[in-house]
Design a protein around this motif. Sequence first.
Motif, mmCIF file in Angstrom:
data_model
loop_
_atom_site.group_PDB
_atom_site.id
_atom_site.type_symbol
_atom_site.label_atom_id
_atom_site.label_comp_id
_atom_site.label_asym_id
_atom_site.label_seq_id
_atom_site.Cartn_x
_atom_site.Cartn_y
_atom_site.Cartn_z
ATOM 1 N N VAL A 1 0.845 -1.193 0.000
ATOM 2 C CA VAL A 1 0.000 0.000 0.000
ATOM 3 C C VAL A 1 0.882 1.245 0.000
ATOM 4 O O VAL A 1 1.795 1.374 0.807
ATOM 5 C CB VAL A 1 -0.950 0.003 1.226
ATOM 6 C CG1 VAL A 1 -1.727 1.305 1.311
ATOM 7 C CG2 VAL A 1 -1.893 -1.190 1.147
ATOM 8 N N ARG A 2 0.596 2.142 -0.907
ATOM 9 C CA ARG A 2 1.319 3.414 -0.996
ATOM 10 C C ARG A 2 0.578 4.443 -0.141
ATOM 11 O O ARG A 2 -0.608 4.682 -0.359
ATOM 12 C CB ARG A 2 1.370 3.852 -2.450
ATOM 13 C CG ARG A 2 2.141 5.109 -2.673
ATOM 14 C CD ARG A 2 2.262 5.354 -4.175
ATOM 15 N NE ARG A 2 2.807 6.665 -4.382
ATOM 16 C CZ ARG A 2 2.476 7.480 -5.358
ATOM 17 N NH1 ARG A 2 1.591 7.078 -6.257
ATOM 18 N NH2 ARG A 2 3.005 8.660 -5.474
ATOM 19 N N ILE A 3 1.261 5.025 0.827
ATOM 20 C CA ILE A 3 0.640 5.997 1.723
ATOM 21 C C ILE A 3 1.022 7.395 1.261
ATOM 22 O O ILE A 3 2.207 7.716 1.138
ATOM 23 C CB ILE A 3 1.070 5.763 3.184
ATOM 24 C CG1 ILE A 3 0.666 4.355 3.619
ATOM 25 C CG2 ILE A 3 0.453 6.823 4.098
ATOM 26 C CD1 ILE A 3 1.179 3.953 4.985
ATOM 27 N N LEU A 4 0.004 8.202 1.000
ATOM 28 C CA LEU A 4 0.221 9.563 0.511
ATOM 29 C C LEU A 4 -0.322 10.564 1.529
ATOM 30 O O LEU A 4 -1.522 10.581 1.795
ATOM 31 C CB LEU A 4 -0.502 9.768 -0.821
ATOM 32 C CG LEU A 4 -0.134 8.784 -1.929
ATOM 33 C CD1 LEU A 4 -1.114 8.887 -3.073
ATOM 34 C CD2 LEU A 4 1.265 9.077 -2.399
ATOM 35 N N PRO A 5 0.542 11.381 2.086
ATOM 36 C CA PRO A 5 0.030 12.431 2.975
ATOM 37 C C PRO A 5 -0.572 13.550 2.140
ATOM 38 O O PRO A 5 -0.168 13.775 1.002
ATOM 39 C CB PRO A 5 1.278 12.898 3.717
ATOM 40 C CG PRO A 5 2.399 12.606 2.777
ATOM 41 C CD PRO A 5 1.994 11.383 1.990
#
Length: 114
Positions: free
Chosen positions: A52-56
């Motif tokens: 999973v790519r976490i993007l703030p």
Amino acid sequence: MPPDGADVVFDAAGFQDSVLKLVRRGGELVELGWPARDIPSAEMRALFFHGVRILPSRVRVADTWRHAISLVSSGTVKLKQMVTHRYNIEGGIEAFELLRAKQGLKALIMPQGL
């Protein structure tokens, strides 16, 4: 929602436990706010191993809003489907209880009525 999870999950609730259940392997998690609690390393590892790519999203630029508006305008993101319950102002407490019990996705409280 697809059986294997959503391609993108927008978390505005502060990194709730359901995030991993909602996002597919290799999907994206967009954090709209600050997590409401410290995130245990086991949860972070699970997201990591699921790819999973976490993007703030705390740093926003004009293009962020243009892109979001374009997604909604084109029909790619359907905002009405995200609202699972609607309440008038008198039903506000019920709306919060429903969401606390994790029985809805988004509840609108409409002061002017339904």
